[in-house]
Design an enzyme around this catalytic site. Structure first.
Site, PDB file in Angstrom:
ATOM      1  CB  SER A 240       4.523  17.917  -6.778  1.00  0.00           C
ATOM      2  OG  SER A 240       3.264  17.303  -6.914  1.00  0.00           O
ATOM      3  CG  HIS A 270       4.831  12.644  -5.704  1.00  0.00           C
ATOM      4  ND1 HIS A 270       3.497  12.477  -5.991  1.00  0.00           N
ATOM      5  CD2 HIS A 270       5.036  13.998  -5.718  1.00  0.00           C
ATOM      6  CE1 HIS A 270       2.930  13.665  -6.154  1.00  0.00           C
ATOM      7  NE2 HIS A 270       3.841  14.601  -5.996  1.00  0.00           N
ATOM      8  CG  HIS A 317      -3.437   8.032  -2.998  1.00  0.00           C
ATOM      9  ND1 HIS A 317      -3.797   9.102  -2.209  1.00  0.00           N
ATOM     10  CD2 HIS A 317      -2.915   8.552  -4.133  1.00  0.00           C
ATOM     11  CE1 HIS A 317      -3.522  10.214  -2.866  1.00  0.00           C
ATOM     12  NE2 HIS A 317      -2.988   9.919  -4.029  1.00  0.00           N
ATOM     13  NE  ARG A 326      -5.246  11.011  -9.736  1.00  0.00           N
ATOM     14  CZ  ARG A 326      -4.142  11.274  -9.044  1.00  0.00           C
ATOM     15  NH1 ARG A 326      -3.461  12.391  -9.295  1.00  0.00           N
ATOM     16  NH2 ARG A 326      -3.703  10.454  -8.116  1.00  0.00           N
ATOM     17  CG  ASP A 372       1.728   7.463 -10.757  1.00  0.00           C
ATOM     18  OD1 ASP A 372       1.628   8.334 -11.628  1.00  0.00           O
ATOM     19  OD2 ASP A 372       1.987   7.724  -9.570  1.00  0.00           O
TER      20      ASP A 372
HETATM   21  N1  HAX Z   1       2.925  -2.038  -2.139  1.00  0.00           N
HETATM   22  C1  HAX Z   1       3.454  -2.544  -1.012  1.00  0.00           C
HETATM   23  N2  HAX Z   1       3.360  -1.957   0.198  1.00  0.00           N
HETATM   24  C2  HAX Z   1       2.652  -0.835   0.248  1.00  0.00           C
HETATM   25  C3  HAX Z   1       2.036  -0.264  -0.860  1.00  0.00           C
HETATM   26  C4  HAX Z   1       2.213  -0.894  -2.106  1.00  0.00           C
HETATM   27  N3  HAX Z   1       1.712  -0.384  -3.237  1.00  0.00           N
HETATM   28  N4  HAX Z   1       1.411   0.865  -0.487  1.00  0.00           N
HETATM   29  C5  HAX Z   1       1.633   1.008   0.838  1.00  0.00           C
HETATM   30  N5  HAX Z   1       2.381  -0.019   1.279  1.00  0.00           N
HETATM   31  C6  HAX Z   1       2.941  -0.216   2.630  1.00  0.00           C
HETATM   32  C7  HAX Z   1       3.810   0.996   2.954  1.00  0.00           C
HETATM   33  O1  HAX Z   1       5.102   0.874   2.398  1.00  0.00           O
HETATM   34  C8  HAX Z   1       3.787   0.951   4.474  1.00  0.00           C
HETATM   35  O2  HAX Z   1       4.688  -0.053   4.875  1.00  0.00           O
HETATM   36  P1  HAX Z   1       5.605   0.131   6.190  1.00  0.00           P
HETATM   37  O3  HAX Z   1       4.641   0.187   7.309  1.00  0.00           O
HETATM   38  O4  HAX Z   1       6.482  -1.071   6.172  1.00  0.00           O
HETATM   39  O5  HAX Z   1       6.342   1.413   6.009  1.00  0.00           O
HETATM   40  C9  HAX Z   1       2.374   0.463   4.773  1.00  0.00           C
HETATM   41  O6  HAX Z   1       1.915  -0.186   3.566  1.00  0.00           O
HETATM   42  C10 HAX Z   1       1.417   1.572   5.141  1.00  0.00           C
HETATM   43  O7  HAX Z   1       1.433   2.540   4.122  1.00  0.00           O
HETATM   44  P2  HAX Z   1       0.113   3.397   3.784  1.00  0.00           P
HETATM   45  O8  HAX Z   1      -0.265   4.153   5.014  1.00  0.00           O
HETATM   46  O9  HAX Z   1      -0.931   2.533   3.181  1.00  0.00           O
HETATM   47  O10 HAX Z   1       0.613   4.348   2.621  1.00  0.00           O
HETATM   48  P3  HAX Z   1       1.403   5.721   2.761  1.00  0.00           P
HETATM   49  O11 HAX Z   1       0.417   6.808   2.940  1.00  0.00           O
HETATM   50  O12 HAX Z   1       2.501   5.628   3.756  1.00  0.00           O
HETATM   51  O13 HAX Z   1       2.105   5.834   1.332  1.00  0.00           O
HETATM   52  C11 HAX Z   1       2.161   5.553  -1.031  1.00  0.00           C
HETATM   53  C12 HAX Z   1       1.334   6.036   0.164  1.00  0.00           C
HETATM   54  C13 HAX Z   1       1.492   6.001  -2.304  1.00  0.00           C
HETATM   55  C14 HAX Z   1       3.556   6.181  -0.939  1.00  0.00           C
HETATM   56  C15 HAX Z   1       2.271   4.012  -0.962  1.00  0.00           C
HETATM   57  O14 HAX Z   1       0.979   3.453  -1.112  1.00  0.00           O
HETATM   58  C16 HAX Z   1       3.208   3.431  -2.006  1.00  0.00           C
HETATM   59  O15 HAX Z   1       4.404   3.341  -1.761  1.00  0.00           O
HETATM   60  N6  HAX Z   1       2.684   3.048  -3.221  1.00  0.00           N
HETATM   61  C17 HAX Z   1       3.518   2.571  -4.293  1.00  0.00           C
HETATM   62  C18 HAX Z   1       4.175   3.750  -5.015  1.00  0.00           C
HETATM   63  C19 HAX Z   1       3.161   4.561  -5.772  1.00  0.00           C
HETATM   64  O16 HAX Z   1       2.338   4.049  -6.515  1.00  0.00           O
HETATM   65  N7  HAX Z   1       3.247   5.893  -5.632  1.00  0.00           N
HETATM   66  C20 HAX Z   1       2.372   6.823  -6.366  1.00  0.00           C
HETATM   67  C21 HAX Z   1       1.219   7.333  -5.539  1.00  0.00           C
HETATM   68  C22 HAX Z   1       0.360   8.302  -6.288  1.00  0.00           C
HETATM   69  C23 HAX Z   1       1.109   9.558  -6.543  1.00  0.00           C
HETATM   70  O17 HAX Z   1       1.481  10.319  -5.676  1.00  0.00           O
HETATM   71  N8  HAX Z   1       1.439   9.786  -7.746  1.00  0.00           N
HETATM   72  O18 HAX Z   1       2.244  10.785  -7.972  1.00  0.00           O
END
Ligand code: HAX
Length: 434
Positions: A240, A270, A317, A326, A372
């Site tokens: 964002s 996000h 994250h 947070r 979240d």
């Molecule tokens: N559950 C399962 N798998 C997860 C995970 C979770 N909570 N978090 C990361 N992973 C996986 C990813 O999907 C990725 O898998 P692939 O290699 O198969 O693609 C792997 O672990 C490596 O990811 P990462 O490097 O640890 O994390 P990213 O930087 O790519 O992504 C995210 C960060 C927040 C998007 C990710 O941790 C996620 O999807 N979390 C769940 C959704 C979530 O809570 N989002 C909110 C984040 C905070 C925010 O922005 N709020 O607005």
């Protein structure tokens, strides 16, 4: 000129030579290098953005203008008898870097009241949307609908100097910040309370008025002061914040930029994660006939989710490598105000099992909870059980940070953003693949 605008003008004047000097004298200095993984993998950790408004340390979490969350909560003035600071004071802090005095905050509280009238056509547009429109789609449409009000777009059309860009951008930012909480509460009551609206209250600050318009008693006002502050800013690389900066770099006004940012916030990786957490938890409770599972049962649900190829919402994250402060701040609120709540107990139970499971699963770089994971449970407790709405409240908070940044972007003359792309062929050639 208001105290805030006057202060901001002097801060901008003092800051500009620093940016100019870095560019002129150190333009060729190498800040970092880019790996193949960063190039293909979402630009993680590439140092290519500048902001002084907040900084995210992977282990410590966010600092707003150099202050941790507890320090910020301690330093900012609070309404009488309340636990959490005025949101308006936080806006002052983010924009100027100064902790405002109570009179300075009160001037801004009054200014926001004067700016918060939402044009009727916004309500008409919202009413015309399909009944099943997602609240984030409604929120985005409402923001974009007001674009014709932009003072920046008007001043640009009339021709203004680059050094003046920040002033109409500041006016747009304040207009938007005054209106988005009103619009959010309106959407909530339109969608979930039979359209029975509650008019803004002339005596209340931003957090207090939001709670009033939602129709929820104290301490919901204090919760929302905390909520908007916590969600405001998370440095510049998140979707964002980066979207606002990117769209604004084309000299699109604050309405277009914020509208685009809200589209990014609405993604499940996000901001939509806060609704996903509650949806996931309710799914667990439904399957268990309303009874919270024990630790073994929870572990099974977590593994089932992972094994079906889904992420555990609220965990992980892109930058953080520890529990999100947070999350901690909201947990403190829960421990004080809803210690015996069933869903809070479930969220706490997840905290006990998810990090170990994610470690064993072996994918997520950060197994700890983010903002979240905790926010929805509090909303649910105060009767906001329509979790589709949660990201809109995140959006109100996030507007504070991204719009503060947008004003500074124009003040410091940051140019059009335009990274370079390569083809797969080119990358293969670089590493010697035939
Ligand atoms: N559950 C399962 N798998 C997860 C995970 C979770 N909570 N978090 C990361 N992973 C996986 C990813 O999907 C990725 O898998 P692939 O290699 O198969 O693609 C792997 O672990 C490596 O990811 P990462 O490097 O640890 O994390 P990213 O930087 O790519 O992504 C995210 C960060 C927040 C998007 C990710 O941790 C996620 O999807 N979390 C769940 C959704 C979530 O809570 N989002 C909110 C984040 C905070 C925010 O922005 N709020 O607005």
């Amino acid at each position: 000129m208001s105290i805030l605008k006057d202060r901001l003008a002097s801060k901008i004047e003092a800051h500009r030579p620093r940016t100019t000097r870095l560019l002129k004298e150190y333009g060729d200095f190498k800040v970092g290098e880019i790996t193949m993984e960063q190039c293909i993998g979402g630009m993680r950790s590439i140092k290519a953005l500048v902001t002084d408004i907040s900084y995210l340390d992977p282990n410590e979490g966010i600092r707003f203008r150099g202050m941790t969350i507890p320090e910020t909560l301690e330093a900012l003035p609070k309404p009488e008898g309340k636990e959490y600071p005025f949101v308006e004071g936080h806006i002052f802090l983010l924009l100027t870097g100064d902790v405002p005095t109570l009179p300075e905050v009160m001037e801004l509280v009054e200014e926001f009241k004067a700016r918060r009238a939402v044009p009727q056509y916004v309500y008409d547009v919202l009413a015309a949307m399909p009944a099943d429109a997602h609240p984030m789609a409604m929120f985005t449409v409402a923001i974009n609908a007001m674009q014709g009000e932009s003072k920046f777009a008007k001043a640009y059309e009339e021709g203004m100097k680059k050094t003046e860009y920040w002033e109409p951008m500041y006016e747009d930012a304040l207009d938007l910040l005054a209106r988005v909480p009103v619009i959010a509460a309106y959407i909530y009551r339109l969608k979930y309370r039979n359209g029975e609206q509650i008019a803004p209250h002339a005596d209340l600050d931003m957090g207090g008025n939001f709670a009033h318009m939602m129709g929820i008693d104290a301490p919901y006002d204090d919760l929302m002061r905390l909520y908007f502050l916590l969600h405001s800013d998370h440095e510049s690389g998140n979707v964002s914040a980066h979207t606002t900066h990117l769209v604004g770099s084309a000299l699109s006004d604050a309405y277009y930029s914020l509208g685009a940012a809200m589209g990014g916030l609405a993604g499940p990786l996000h901001g939509l994660a806060n609704q996903e957490v509650l949806r996931w938890i309710q799914g667990v409770l439904d399957e268990m006939g309303g009874v919270a599972p024990d630790s073994e049962g929870l572990k099974k649900f977590v593994w089932d989710t992972l094994n079906s190829g889904q992420v555990i919402p609220g965990y992980g994250h892109a930058v953080l490598r520890k529990t999100d402060p947070r999350y901690e701040s909201q947990r403190q609120f829960c421990l004080k105000h809803l210690p015996d709540d069933k869903i809070f107990a479930l969220v706490s139970g997840l905290y006990d099992v998810v990090p170990d499971i994610l470690r064993e699963h072996g994918k997520a770089k950060n197994p700890w909870p983010n903002v979240d994971a905790q926010s929805g449970v509090i909303q649910w407790y105060y009767g906001v059980t329509e979790y589709d709405f949660y990201t809109v409240m995140f959006g109100v908070g996030r507007a504070i940070g991204v719009l503060s940044n947008l004003v500074w972007d124009r003040a410091l003359g940051y140019p059009l953003e335009r990274p370079k792309s390569l083809t797969t062929d080119m990358l293969e050639k670089m590493v010697g693949i035939q």
